[in-house]
Write a protein that holds these residues in place. Structure first.
Motif, PDB file in Angstrom:
ATOM      1  N   ILE A 127      -2.067  -2.078  -1.789  1.00  0.00           N
ATOM      2  CA  ILE A 127      -0.638  -2.461  -1.824  1.00  0.00           C
ATOM      3  C   ILE A 127      -1.703  -3.392  -3.164  1.00  0.00           C
ATOM      4  CG2 ILE A 127       0.749  -4.577  -2.026  1.00  0.00           C
ATOM      5  CD1 ILE A 127       1.144  -1.813  -0.549  1.00  0.00           C
ATOM      6  N   GLU A 128      -2.434  -3.990  -2.620  1.00  0.00           N
ATOM      7  CA  GLU A 128      -3.739  -5.093  -3.938  1.00  0.00           C
ATOM      8  C   GLU A 128      -3.708  -3.412  -5.429  1.00  0.00           C
ATOM      9  OE1 GLU A 128      -4.333  -8.610  -1.872  1.00  0.00           O
ATOM     10  OE2 GLU A 128      -6.017  -6.786  -1.650  1.00  0.00           O
ATOM     11  N   ARG A 129      -4.212  -2.736  -4.535  1.00  0.00           N
ATOM     12  CA  ARG A 129      -4.487  -1.983  -5.582  1.00  0.00           C
ATOM     13  C   ARG A 129      -3.767  -1.055  -5.989  1.00  0.00           C
ATOM     14  NH1 ARG A 129      -4.600   4.202  -5.569  1.00  0.00           N
ATOM     15  NH2 ARG A 129      -5.566   5.073  -6.503  1.00  0.00           N
ATOM     16  N   VAL A 130      -2.020  -1.065  -5.798  1.00  0.00           N
ATOM     17  CA  VAL A 130      -1.223  -0.897  -6.830  1.00  0.00           C
ATOM     18  C   VAL A 130      -0.978  -1.863  -7.510  1.00  0.00           C
ATOM     19  CG1 VAL A 130       1.016  -0.261  -6.823  1.00  0.00           C
ATOM     20  CG2 VAL A 130       0.091   0.979  -5.203  1.00  0.00           C
ATOM     21  N   LEU A 131      -1.912  -3.079  -7.708  1.00  0.00           N
ATOM     22  CA  LEU A 131      -0.589  -4.587  -8.141  1.00  0.00           C
ATOM     23  C   LEU A 131      -2.392  -4.687  -8.905  1.00  0.00           C
ATOM     24  CD1 LEU A 131       0.448  -6.660  -5.772  1.00  0.00           C
ATOM     25  CD2 LEU A 131       1.389  -5.208  -7.571  1.00  0.00           C
ATOM     26  N   ALA A 132      -3.817  -4.056  -9.284  1.00  0.00           N
ATOM     27  CA  ALA A 132      -4.883  -4.653  -9.873  1.00  0.00           C
ATOM     28  C   ALA A 132      -4.613  -3.729 -10.869  1.00  0.00           C
ATOM     29  CB  ALA A 132      -5.760  -4.326  -9.088  1.00  0.00           C
ATOM     30  N   ILE A 133      -4.609  -1.824 -10.834  1.00  0.00           N
ATOM     31  CA  ILE A 133      -4.451  -1.186 -11.836  1.00  0.00           C
ATOM     32  C   ILE A 133      -3.150  -1.265 -12.318  1.00  0.00           C
ATOM     33  CG2 ILE A 133      -4.039   1.061 -11.442  1.00  0.00           C
ATOM     34  CD1 ILE A 133      -5.314   2.072  -9.521  1.00  0.00           C
ATOM     35  N   LYS A 134      -1.890  -1.882 -11.971  1.00  0.00           N
ATOM     36  CA  LYS A 134      -0.674  -1.743 -12.770  1.00  0.00           C
ATOM     37  C   LYS A 134      -0.572  -1.223 -14.242  1.00  0.00           C
ATOM     38  CE  LYS A 134       1.937  -5.616 -15.043  1.00  0.00           C
ATOM     39  NZ  LYS A 134       1.524  -7.873 -15.219  1.00  0.00           N
ATOM     40  N   TYR A 170      13.087  -2.398   1.628  1.00  0.00           N
ATOM     41  CA  TYR A 170      13.743  -0.799   0.205  1.00  0.00           C
ATOM     42  C   TYR A 170      12.041  -0.693  -0.281  1.00  0.00           C
ATOM     43  CZ  TYR A 170      18.254  -0.719   2.527  1.00  0.00           C
ATOM     44  OH  TYR A 170      19.287  -1.104   3.002  1.00  0.00           O
ATOM     45  N   LYS A 171      11.181  -1.278  -0.617  1.00  0.00           N
ATOM     46  CA  LYS A 171      10.394  -1.049  -1.333  1.00  0.00           C
ATOM     47  C   LYS A 171       9.205  -1.070  -1.292  1.00  0.00           C
ATOM     48  CE  LYS A 171      12.593  -4.174  -4.887  1.00  0.00           C
ATOM     49  NZ  LYS A 171      12.894  -6.414  -5.713  1.00  0.00           N
ATOM     50  N   LEU A 172       9.296  -1.413   0.184  1.00  0.00           N
ATOM     51  CA  LEU A 172       7.956  -1.246   0.948  1.00  0.00           C
ATOM     52  C   LEU A 172       7.963   0.360   1.738  1.00  0.00           C
ATOM     53  CD1 LEU A 172       7.397  -3.735   3.407  1.00  0.00           C
ATOM     54  CD2 LEU A 172       6.268  -2.897   1.454  1.00  0.00           C
ATOM     55  N   ALA A 173       9.404   1.081   1.396  1.00  0.00           N
ATOM     56  CA  ALA A 173       9.193   2.186   1.821  1.00  0.00           C
ATOM     57  C   ALA A 173       9.592   2.887   0.991  1.00  0.00           C
ATOM     58  CB  ALA A 173      11.571   2.584   2.354  1.00  0.00           C
ATOM     59  N   THR A 174       9.273   3.167  -0.158  1.00  0.00           N
ATOM     60  CA  THR A 174       8.505   3.664  -1.450  1.00  0.00           C
ATOM     61  C   THR A 174       7.550   4.617  -1.262  1.00  0.00           C
ATOM     62  OG1 THR A 174       8.266   2.514  -3.647  1.00  0.00           O
ATOM     63  CG2 THR A 174      10.786   3.092  -2.780  1.00  0.00           C
ATOM     64  N   PRO A 175       7.047   5.533  -2.117  1.00  0.00           N
ATOM     65  CA  PRO A 175       5.328   6.020  -1.825  1.00  0.00           C
ATOM     66  C   PRO A 175       4.910   4.763  -2.792  1.00  0.00           C
ATOM     67  CG  PRO A 175       6.595   7.917  -2.569  1.00  0.00           C
ATOM     68  CD  PRO A 175       7.531   6.651  -2.287  1.00  0.00           C
ATOM     69  N   VAL A 176       5.201   4.358  -3.999  1.00  0.00           N
ATOM     70  CA  VAL A 176       4.420   3.193  -4.490  1.00  0.00           C
ATOM     71  C   VAL A 176       3.519   2.243  -3.579  1.00  0.00           C
ATOM     72  CG1 VAL A 176       5.853   1.529  -5.323  1.00  0.00           C
ATOM     73  CG2 VAL A 176       3.779   1.446  -6.211  1.00  0.00           C
ATOM     74  N   ALA A 177       4.125   1.984  -2.316  1.00  0.00           N
ATOM     75  CA  ALA A 177       3.134   1.128  -0.708  1.00  0.00           C
ATOM     76  C   ALA A 177       2.896   1.982   0.114  1.00  0.00           C
ATOM     77  CB  ALA A 177       4.857   0.545  -0.402  1.00  0.00           C
ATOM     78  N   GLY A 178       2.477   3.503  -0.578  1.00  0.00           N
ATOM     79  CA  GLY A 178       1.287   4.591   0.715  1.00  0.00           C
ATOM     80  C   GLY A 178       0.454   3.647   0.592  1.00  0.00           C
ATOM     81  N   ILE A 179       0.393   3.800   2.124  1.00  0.00           N
ATOM     82  CA  ILE A 179      -1.232   3.609   2.471  1.00  0.00           C
ATOM     83  C   ILE A 179      -2.632   4.305   2.847  1.00  0.00           C
ATOM     84  CG2 ILE A 179      -2.294   2.572   4.655  1.00  0.00           C
ATOM     85  CD1 ILE A 179       0.201   2.511   5.630  1.00  0.00           C
ATOM     86  N   VAL A 180      -3.088   4.539   1.511  1.00  0.00           N
ATOM     87  CA  VAL A 180      -4.299   5.107   1.351  1.00  0.00           C
ATOM     88  C   VAL A 180      -5.537   4.350   2.405  1.00  0.00           C
ATOM     89  CG1 VAL A 180      -3.358   6.160  -0.739  1.00  0.00           C
ATOM     90  CG2 VAL A 180      -4.607   4.771  -0.896  1.00  0.00           C
TER      91      VAL A 180
END
Length: 533
Positions: A127-134, A170-180
């Motif tokens: 999650i923090e990776r998504v927010l950092a890359i933005k 619902y937002k956590l259910a979308t691929p942007v919140a996918g666990i890598v």
């Protein structure tokens, strides 16, 4: 994104299919080969988009449909819709009364497909990776309300939000919140190319030719732990240049199902003259199409130009002439089948009227004809898009108030140019991330929005969107959404055109077809099997 003229909104839950298919056999392996699904979605890595399959970048229905099979999320929307249920998590819930603190506990023994344990720290990293890359593609906006992420041990994670948000699950259910995994993905850099690694139902292999993905082979992940039950062992998603080629492959028996995007003519033909061994299945859908505006561009900066277009465009004619029974006119960003929908554009502008449009332009002191270019993508929504934009051009030019030309571009060119603000007016489709009115308003009006639009409504951003998210009972949010729809109709940063139905065509030996797409157009390939329905 669906639209109907002057109808009462329906409860989204009623859209779910009523009957499930029952197969005599389970899994593609029972038939001795993979189930093959056709799509016209194109998957390409370009200089502007070198990492199309990275969850921190991807914000497109076709690509999300690859990620949903391979990258697991804490929660998922169940097959027939409704509130999210645990997937990578064993349980998730708000821990306060105002929807500002959301806690999840991971399933015991959860691992990535390579056997590496999945921990709460991996969730935090992802999650923090998504927010950092933005990424400028807009997906990070779904998670931008996260303030801090707290990890407790290996399995517990708590999301502390900046403001209350009942839609957060619902937002956590979308691929942007996918666990890598941090072993496969860098914290501050996108992963280029087409490889995806996760803990989802399938592993994947992309077959690539000349920089384009020709097919993706999904193989059952034996280590998967989650709420999904797989009814096959392997599915191949095969990309076709157009719907005609995809239909030919179905007729020849080379594929088992064709999905996004069938052409209206194909659907009409299968309705009128069914083919032996092939069945057409209609599914509820929430797809919408709209025009959007770069409100800084001189040609459309004055909202009177946008209002005049809203007054003169005949949505019913476009929907009927171009799309037939597969589309209905839309008078709001929120589809008619979503609770809180209002016909805000019809309420303000009524039936198409040249006289009314002329008066709007005259009152604003705008010289006519107004010269505009309407931009559209040639390869993302099907060939009918060209016919739609020709119809829009002809309607606007026939009024004598506009001098319109149209220009089509491939998606790989169109989307980067649109994000850079190169187009004054352009057409897009929207397939919701989740079936809530918030997802038909915030992605267009909030900060870090999908369109990268310069348009700002302070009332929408600072008061109405936050107010709507405070309501756990979504019907209680109706007053805020009604005001948001009135703002859109008044300022016209976007101009809704029509909403559509979903259709797939399949071999009649395939089961689970009615569950293969949900209302948000999410592919659920695990539902497909072989047998007798």
């Amino acid at each position: 994104m669906n639209r109907k003229t002057l109808v009462l909104p329906a409860v989204v839950g009623l859209l779910a299919p009523l009957l499930a298919a029952c197969g005599t056999q389970q899994g593609g392996a029972a038939g001795g080969n993979a189930i093959v699904v056709g799509t016209t979605d194109q998957f390409t890595a370009t200089e502007d988009a070198p990492a199309p399959f990275d969850p921190a970048y991807a914000y497109d229905t076709g690509i999300w449909n690859v990620l949903r099979q391979t990258v697991q999320t804490l929660v998922r929307v169940p097959r027939g819709g409704g509130r999210p249920v645990p997937d990578a998590a064993s349980e998730c819930q708000f821990t306060d009364r105002v929807s500002e603190s959301y806690r999840c506990t991971l399933r015991d023994g959860l691992t990535f497909s390579d056997g590496t344990p999945v921990t709460a720290q991996d969730v935090k990293f992802s999650i923090e990776r998504v927010l950092a890359i933005k990424s400028d593609n807009g997906a990070a906006g779904l998670l931008s309300n996260i303030d801090t992420i707290e990890v407790k041990g290996y399995r517990e994670i708590v999301f502390h939000l900046k403001t209350p948000d009942a839609t957060f699950p619902y937002k956590l259910a979308t691929p942007v919140a996918g666990i890598v995994s941090s072993d496969k993905y860098e914290a501050d850099k996108l992963r280029e190319g087409f490889q995806v690694d996760g803990s989802g139902p399938y592993t994947m292999k992309a077959n690539v030719s000349d920089g384009h993905v020709t097919s993706v082979v999904f193989t059952k992940n034996g280590r998967y732990k989650g709420g999904v039950k797989l009814r096959n062992d392997q599915v191949e998603l095969r990309s076709f240049a157009d719907a005609g080629a995809m239909a030919g492959a179905l007729d020849a028996g080379d594929i088992d199902l064709m999905t996004r995007t069938m052409e209206p003519e194909q659907i009409r033909e299968l309705h009128a003259r069914p083919k032996e061994g092939i069945k057409l299945t209609e599914m509820p859908g929430l797809e919408i199409r709209y025009l959007a505006f770069n409100t800084r561009h001189p040609s459309v900066k004055d909202k009177a130009v946008r209002q005049a277009m809203a007054s003169v465009i005949d949505r019913s004619k476009i929907a009927g002439d171009v799309y037939g029974s597969t589309a209905t006119p839309l008078y709001s960003l929120i589809p008619s089948s979503i609770a809180t929908h209002t016909n805000s554009f019809f309420d303000k502008y009524g039936e198409p009227s040249r006289k009314k449009a002329a008066a709007i332009l005259d009152d604003a002191g705008i010289d006519t004809p107004v010269k505009l270019t309407l931009h559209y993508t040639t390869d993302h929504y099907g060939s009918a898009t060209a016919k739609e934009f020709a119809a829009l051009r002809d309607q606007l030019n026939a009024s004598g108030l506009f001098d319109v030309t149209v220009k089509g571009s491939e998606w790989s060119t169109f989307r980067p140019a649109q994000k850079r603000g190169e187009y004054a007016v352009y057409g897009l489709g929207w397939f919701p991330d989740f079936p809530d009115p918030d997802n038909f308003t915030a992605p267009f009006l909030d900060a870090d929005n999908f369109l990268n639009t310069p348009y700002v409504s302070e009332e929408a951003r600072t008061r109405l969107i936050p107010a709507s998210r405070r309501e756990a009972d979504r019907t209680s949010a109706a007053p805020a959404f009604e005001k948001l729809q009135r703002i859109v109709a008044e300022d016209v940063p976007v101009l809704p055109l029509w909403q559509g139905k979903q259709y797939v065509a399949s071999r009649d030996t395939l089961t689970g077809v009615e569950w293969a797409l949900n209302t948000s157009s999410d592919l659920q390939l695990w539902e497909l099997g072989r047998g007798t329905a």
